[in-house]
Design an enzyme around this catalytic site. Sequence first.
Site, PDB file in Angstrom:
ATOM      1  N   SER A   7      21.102  49.669  41.184  1.00 59.40           N
ATOM      2  CA  SER A   7      21.495  50.314  39.928  1.00 59.40           C
ATOM      3  C   SER A   7      22.560  49.451  39.273  1.00 59.40           C
ATOM      4  O   SER A   7      23.161  48.583  39.901  1.00 59.40           O
ATOM      5  CB  SER A   7      22.014  51.731  40.185  1.00 59.40           C
ATOM      6  OG  SER A   7      23.005  51.742  41.208  1.00 59.40           O
ATOM      7  N   GLU A   9      25.975  49.315  36.407  1.00 57.28           N
ATOM      8  CA  GLU A   9      27.002  50.048  35.678  1.00 57.28           C
ATOM      9  C   GLU A   9      27.396  49.276  34.420  1.00 57.28           C
ATOM     10  O   GLU A   9      27.590  48.061  34.448  1.00 57.28           O
ATOM     11  CB  GLU A   9      28.237  50.252  36.556  1.00 57.28           C
ATOM     12  CG  GLU A   9      29.351  51.037  35.851  1.00 57.28           C
ATOM     13  CD  GLU A   9      30.476  51.383  36.777  1.00 57.28           C
ATOM     14  OE1 GLU A   9      30.234  52.175  37.720  1.00 57.28           O
ATOM     15  OE2 GLU A   9      31.596  50.856  36.589  1.00 57.28           O
ATOM     16  N   ASP A 101      41.588  57.986  35.712  1.00 57.98           N
ATOM     17  CA  ASP A 101      42.897  57.342  35.643  1.00 57.98           C
ATOM     18  C   ASP A 101      43.625  57.723  34.360  1.00 57.98           C
ATOM     19  O   ASP A 101      43.000  57.923  33.318  1.00 57.98           O
ATOM     20  CB  ASP A 101      42.742  55.821  35.691  1.00 57.98           C
ATOM     21  CG  ASP A 101      42.121  55.341  36.991  1.00 57.98           C
ATOM     22  OD1 ASP A 101      42.496  55.878  38.051  1.00 57.98           O
ATOM     23  OD2 ASP A 101      41.270  54.435  36.937  1.00 57.98           O
ATOM     24  N   PHE A 209      42.646  42.731  38.794  1.00 62.36           N
ATOM     25  CA  PHE A 209      42.188  44.108  38.940  1.00 62.36           C
ATOM     26  C   PHE A 209      42.221  44.545  40.399  1.00 62.36           C
ATOM     27  O   PHE A 209      42.631  45.668  40.715  1.00 62.36           O
ATOM     28  CB  PHE A 209      40.771  44.250  38.377  1.00 62.36           C
ATOM     29  CG  PHE A 209      40.246  45.655  38.427  1.00 62.36           C
ATOM     30  CD1 PHE A 209      40.925  46.697  37.813  1.00 62.36           C
ATOM     31  CD2 PHE A 209      39.060  45.945  39.093  1.00 62.36           C
ATOM     32  CE1 PHE A 209      40.446  47.999  37.855  1.00 62.36           C
ATOM     33  CE2 PHE A 209      38.570  47.242  39.151  1.00 62.36           C
ATOM     34  CZ  PHE A 209      39.263  48.271  38.527  1.00 62.36           C
ATOM     35  N   HIS A 258      24.739  48.904  44.095  1.00 62.93           N
ATOM     36  CA  HIS A 258      25.182  49.272  42.753  1.00 62.93           C
ATOM     37  C   HIS A 258      25.998  48.123  42.187  1.00 62.93           C
ATOM     38  O   HIS A 258      27.032  47.741  42.749  1.00 62.93           O
ATOM     39  CB  HIS A 258      26.041  50.546  42.807  1.00 62.93           C
ATOM     40  CG  HIS A 258      26.431  51.083  41.463  1.00 62.93           C
ATOM     41  ND1 HIS A 258      25.550  51.710  40.628  1.00 62.93           N
ATOM     42  CD2 HIS A 258      27.630  51.078  40.814  1.00 62.93           C
ATOM     43  CE1 HIS A 258      26.167  52.088  39.511  1.00 62.93           C
ATOM     44  NE2 HIS A 258      27.436  51.705  39.607  1.00 62.93           N
TER      45      HIS A 258
END
Length: 287
Positions: A7, A9, A101, A209, A258
């Site tokens: 999949s 995102e 967040d 990140f 994913h």
Amino acid sequence: MARPTYSFEFFPPKSLEASFRLWDTIHALAPLDPAFVSVTYGAGGTTRELTHEAVTTIGKTTGLRVAAHLTCVNATRDETLAIARGYADAGVTDIVALRGDMPGGAPFEAHPGGFANSVELVEALHATGDFTLHVGAYPDRHPDATTDSSDVEHLKRKVDAGAKTAITQFFFDTETYFRFRDRCVAAGIDAPIIPGILPIENWKGVRKFAASCGTPIPAELDTAFAEAERDSSSDELSKRLATEMCETLIAGGVEHLHFYTLNKPHLTRDVIASLGLAPRSALDHVA
């Protein structure tokens, strides 16, 4: 063993240029026939309307199964459930339910009258009977976790509340994933733990990140990407690292991957091609 599924995102665009980039990415990856795609929610719910628009448009124009991200931040329970009803009315059957967040990286604070955490959100969404629910999972300790076992315990509560799968934060070491999966199984979690794969488009950005979310950064990657940048081979390095990671995960029994695409299709597409997972006709289409 069945061929693993995958999949993708995406994140919703905030400008006209970003909108073109998103649709270029979707058109490049849709022929690979993903099991589903998901669209993220900005910190503090800042992309709420953009997420809704992207989710519904992707579903209508491509026929892909789309999972909408939904969080607890900056909304009452009624407002959040109204958003979910809007998705159900639009034919969306999947939601990625997250705590979310706060803007600017501030500590999480529940909205007055809102959901206090993702467990409450999952419970409420599950009670509607409208959705297949996916949740987040953290192989490396979440910055807000109080103990080393907190992430597994919290995931168990979400699965007991109605979540069907868990998608992990990205990681750099496959052993981190396998150890986490073993701990989940030992805790009685029977939902699939789907590894989140981040093909590294920009090492400095990914490194920053990772540091912000507590993901350990292997020193050898700093060295490898410094060398790759000197000879302009960063993409080749990224492709090899992601492909090797996926091969190890698949060999270890992972049935679904994913990919965090960052709205840039080429590395994700190339990794799937290297793994031999994409339909031949799809590769011809996107070459």
